[in-house]
Every structure is written in C-alpha cells, then in structure tokens.
Design a protein around this motif. Structure first.
Motif, PDB file in Angstrom:
ATOM      1  N   GLN A  75      43.640  53.844  44.541  1.00 13.62           N
ATOM      2  CA  GLN A  75      43.448  54.132  43.004  1.00 13.62           C
ATOM      3  C   GLN A  75      44.728  54.129  42.183  1.00 13.62           C
ATOM      4  OE1 GLN A  75      41.528  57.645  44.101  1.00 13.62           O
ATOM      5  NE2 GLN A  75      39.604  56.782  43.395  1.00 13.62           N
ATOM      6  N   GLY A  76      45.874  54.298  42.788  1.00 18.31           N
ATOM      7  CA  GLY A  76      47.290  54.507  42.310  1.00 18.31           C
ATOM      8  C   GLY A  76      48.321  54.491  43.193  1.00 18.31           C
ATOM      9  N   LEU A  77      49.405  54.511  42.556  1.00 19.17           N
ATOM     10  CA  LEU A  77      50.708  54.235  43.511  1.00 19.17           C
ATOM     11  C   LEU A  77      51.461  55.549  43.275  1.00 19.17           C
ATOM     12  CD1 LEU A  77      52.258  50.835  42.852  1.00 19.17           C
ATOM     13  CD2 LEU A  77      51.115  51.774  45.170  1.00 19.17           C
ATOM     14  N   GLY A  78      52.312  56.312  44.023  1.00 25.19           N
ATOM     15  CA  GLY A  78      53.237  57.533  43.922  1.00 25.19           C
ATOM     16  C   GLY A  78      54.363  57.387  44.342  1.00 25.19           C
ATOM     17  N   THR A  79      55.250  58.307  44.573  1.00 28.00           N
ATOM     18  CA  THR A  79      56.495  58.493  45.321  1.00 28.00           C
ATOM     19  C   THR A  79      56.460  59.830  45.926  1.00 28.00           C
ATOM     20  OG1 THR A  79      57.612  59.315  43.216  1.00 28.00           O
ATOM     21  CG2 THR A  79      57.695  57.094  43.650  1.00 28.00           C
ATOM     22  N   ILE A  80      57.317  59.983  46.915  1.00 19.56           N
ATOM     23  CA  ILE A  80      57.235  61.229  47.814  1.00 19.56           C
ATOM     24  C   ILE A  80      58.811  61.743  47.824  1.00 19.56           C
ATOM     25  CG2 ILE A  80      57.222  61.909  50.189  1.00 19.56           C
ATOM     26  CD1 ILE A  80      55.076  60.200  50.850  1.00 19.56           C
ATOM     27  N   THR A 101      48.800  47.693  44.721  1.00 20.00           N
ATOM     28  CA  THR A 101      49.262  48.344  45.794  1.00 20.00           C
ATOM     29  C   THR A 101      50.615  48.194  46.307  1.00 20.00           C
ATOM     30  OG1 THR A 101      48.542  46.957  47.518  1.00 20.00           O
ATOM     31  CG2 THR A 101      47.030  48.275  46.791  1.00 20.00           C
ATOM     32  N   ASN A 102      51.273  48.978  47.268  1.00 20.96           N
ATOM     33  CA  ASN A 102      52.711  49.111  47.303  1.00 20.96           C
ATOM     34  C   ASN A 102      52.786  47.657  48.422  1.00 20.96           C
ATOM     35  OD1 ASN A 102      51.869  49.835  50.150  1.00 20.96           O
ATOM     36  ND2 ASN A 102      53.005  51.680  50.093  1.00 20.96           N
ATOM     37  N   LEU A 103      51.919  46.672  48.824  1.00 16.66           N
ATOM     38  CA  LEU A 103      52.128  45.673  49.682  1.00 16.66           C
ATOM     39  C   LEU A 103      53.091  44.601  48.892  1.00 16.66           C
ATOM     40  CD1 LEU A 103      48.450  44.710  50.916  1.00 16.66           C
ATOM     41  CD2 LEU A 103      50.343  45.702  51.836  1.00 16.66           C
ATOM     42  N   ARG A 104      53.099  44.591  47.575  1.00 20.60           N
ATOM     43  CA  ARG A 104      54.138  43.767  46.875  1.00 20.60           C
ATOM     44  C   ARG A 104      55.435  44.175  47.105  1.00 20.60           C
ATOM     45  NH1 ARG A 104      52.023  46.907  42.597  1.00 20.60           N
ATOM     46  NH2 ARG A 104      53.649  47.396  40.940  1.00 20.60           N
ATOM     47  N   PHE A 105      55.782  45.470  47.310  1.00 21.16           N
ATOM     48  CA  PHE A 105      57.316  45.786  47.446  1.00 21.16           C
ATOM     49  C   PHE A 105      57.512  45.481  49.083  1.00 21.16           C
ATOM     50  CE2 PHE A 105      55.418  48.496  44.089  1.00 21.16           C
ATOM     51  CZ  PHE A 105      56.204  47.874  43.058  1.00 21.16           C
ATOM     52  N   LEU A 106      56.784  45.152  50.023  1.00 14.83           N
ATOM     53  CA  LEU A 106      57.007  45.701  51.542  1.00 14.83           C
ATOM     54  C   LEU A 106      58.041  44.107  51.758  1.00 14.83           C
ATOM     55  CD1 LEU A 106      53.836  46.674  52.946  1.00 14.83           C
ATOM     56  CD2 LEU A 106      55.963  48.070  52.277  1.00 14.83           C
ATOM     57  N   ASP A 162      61.489  57.831  47.914  1.00 12.75           N
ATOM     58  CA  ASP A 162      62.056  56.749  46.995  1.00 12.75           C
ATOM     59  C   ASP A 162      61.319  55.446  47.197  1.00 12.75           C
ATOM     60  OD1 ASP A 162      63.916  58.669  45.547  1.00 12.75           O
ATOM     61  OD2 ASP A 162      65.461  57.953  47.224  1.00 12.75           O
ATOM     62  N   ALA A 163      60.310  55.383  48.161  1.00 11.18           N
ATOM     63  CA  ALA A 163      59.294  54.361  48.173  1.00 11.18           C
ATOM     64  C   ALA A 163      58.017  54.473  47.516  1.00 11.18           C
ATOM     65  CB  ALA A 163      59.323  54.113  49.633  1.00 11.18           C
ATOM     66  N   TYR A 164      57.606  53.406  47.298  1.00 10.75           N
ATOM     67  CA  TYR A 164      55.961  53.754  46.751  1.00 10.75           C
ATOM     68  C   TYR A 164      55.048  53.613  47.824  1.00 10.75           C
ATOM     69  CZ  TYR A 164      57.860  52.159  42.211  1.00 10.75           C
ATOM     70  OH  TYR A 164      58.412  51.900  40.771  1.00 10.75           O
ATOM     71  N   VAL A 165      54.047  54.883  47.590  1.00  5.62           N
ATOM     72  CA  VAL A 165      53.043  55.205  48.382  1.00  5.62           C
ATOM     73  C   VAL A 165      51.503  55.028  47.686  1.00  5.62           C
ATOM     74  CG1 VAL A 165      54.314  56.474  49.982  1.00  5.62           C
ATOM     75  CG2 VAL A 165      53.133  57.553  47.898  1.00  5.62           C
ATOM     76  N   ASN A 166      50.639  54.298  48.478  1.00  2.90           N
ATOM     77  CA  ASN A 166      49.280  54.261  48.022  1.00  2.90           C
ATOM     78  C   ASN A 166      48.584  55.435  47.768  1.00  2.90           C
ATOM     79  OD1 ASN A 166      49.531  51.317  47.764  1.00  2.90           O
ATOM     80  ND2 ASN A 166      49.209  51.210  49.977  1.00  2.90           N
ATOM     81  N   LEU A 167      47.713  55.683  46.856  1.00  3.39           N
ATOM     82  CA  LEU A 167      47.126  57.087  46.824  1.00  3.39           C
ATOM     83  C   LEU A 167      45.678  56.733  46.579  1.00  3.39           C
ATOM     84  CD1 LEU A 167      49.476  58.899  44.219  1.00  3.39           C
ATOM     85  CD2 LEU A 167      49.225  59.005  46.728  1.00  3.39           C
TER      86      LEU A 167
END
Length: 239
Positions: free
Chosen positions: A7-12, A176-181, A77-82
C-alpha cells in the motif's frame, strides 16, 4: 494476515534495541487513517504491531527473533514496503501472507523485458541450509511467494530450492521497493502458507478408515507419499 499487495513505502529508524520508527514516504493516506495501536502492519513482509501512531508513521517493536530472521535490522535509510492487515470483506488480490518471514534471500538478477521485469532470487551461501529447509519444499512453478511482503508468482525454480525467478509487472515494480534493489541486496522471503499445510498433511498421511476421524469405511487413507499417484487421485474424485 495480509495479501502481499503493497500500500505504500516507508523508511525505518531504530529507536533503541527493539523499537523501530517507520515513516511513510508514500501511501500514508491509505495506511494511517484507520491504523490504531495494536494493529498489525507488514514491514517488508514482517508482521509488526503498532505501539504508537505518529503524524506520518508509526512506532513498532521488533523482537530479537524478528530482527534475526529478517532484514529489518539492516534497513536504515532504505525503503520498506508497507501493508496493513487484511480486514473482513476486503478484496484478496494477492495470496494469503502471514507476515512470518521464513528466511532471507538475495537478488540475483533483474532484467527488463518489453512488458515486465524478470527478477531472480537466490539464498546467500551462509543461509543456504536454512533456505533449503524452509523454502525449497514449497517452491513450485506458478506457485506464490512473498518477497519483501510482495505477492509474486514463481515462474521458474531450481529443484533444490537454490533460486527462483518471478515476472514483475510495471505497476508492482514502480509501487514497491523492488525498483531500488541491486544485485546482492537481501530480501525477506515467506513461502505460501497453504503449501506448508498441504506438505505437512501429505508427509503425515491421513488417518486410516478405522480411526474415529473416518467413520465412513469408504474414506481414503494415505500411508505414504508414494501412494499419491495420478491413478489414486482419479479414483478418489480428483480429475
């Protein structure tokens, strides 16, 4: 329970030993309005409980077991899927995802095609035995798997469970964060829960007709995996 539809992206940001602050980068308007303390949120596929609601995110506690079995301890500092938990009456567009990560895999390759991205995933050598024990038995072509909490369909897989590939449509890739991997990046993997139960029942076998669970003498019994053949399935109504 989740669906694997991000549903969205976040950072930790770590807050002490076990607390994590998750800030929404996108999808806050979907995730936060109905989120309450005690609700479950899948963070890169790991089920966490919200302990505090923030204006643009939440605070959750990740147990030592969760940090050990997932990538969350390395996601600063990495994007995580939420994704928030599935509600009664909601559409199930992906597959049943529990948020209980089985192990860590790694990106092996990403290849863009005319209509999608073909991604390959493998297990780091240090985790190969964990992968083979908990992931390999449930990898089947056209089966489901959650990668960083994303519901994907297995296109191909190695019989030994050392790798698998999946085709990722543009919407999923860009949302999703797949595009950053990058190649070598770690990902959380969760095998299909339905496959786990089927495998357990098959390994254990069904009760014999003489047991109290099968009062009907015509009920089938399975003494071993070897007896499950196309002929056996046909004889018992599975065509």
């Amino acid at each position: 329970m989740f669906t694997g539809l991000v549903q969205g992206l976040g950072t930790i940001a770590p807050m002490g030993t076990e607390k994590l602050q998750i800030s929404c980068v996108s999808g806050a308007e979907i995730i936060l309005p109905s989120l309450a303390i005690g609700d479950s949120v899948a963070v890169d596929g790991a089920c966490l409980t919200a302990t505090e609601i923030l204006p643009n995110g939440l605070v959750a506690i990740a147990s030592p077991e969760t940090l050990r079995r997932t990538t969350l301890a390395h996601q600063t500092d990495a994007y995580v899927n939420l994704e928030t938990s599935l509600r009664v009456g909601s559409k199930l567009g992906g597959h049943f995802v529990t948020g209980h990560v089985d192990g860590i895999g790694a990106v092996q390759a990403t290849v863009q095609t005319a209509s999608s991205w073909e991604m390959s995933f493998s297990a780091p050598p240090a985790l190969l035995s964990l992968w083979q024990h908990q992931i390999a038995p449930y990898l089947v072509p056209k089966g489901s798997i959650a990668v960083n909490g994303i519901s994907l369909t297995v296109a191909e897989c190695d019989p030994a469970g050392a790798w698998f590939t999946a085709a990722v449509i543009p919407h999923t890739y860009h949302q999703t964060n797949l595009r950053f991997l990058q190649v070598g990046d770690w990902v959380n993997l969760e095998a299909d829960i339905l496959g786990k139960y089927v495998a357990k029942f098959v390994r254990s076998g069904l009760p014999s007709p003489s047991s109290s669970e099968f009062p009907d003498e015509s009920a089938p019994s399975i003494d071993s995996l070897d007896r499950i053949t196309p002929a056996f399935l046909a004889d018992n109504g599975y065509l």
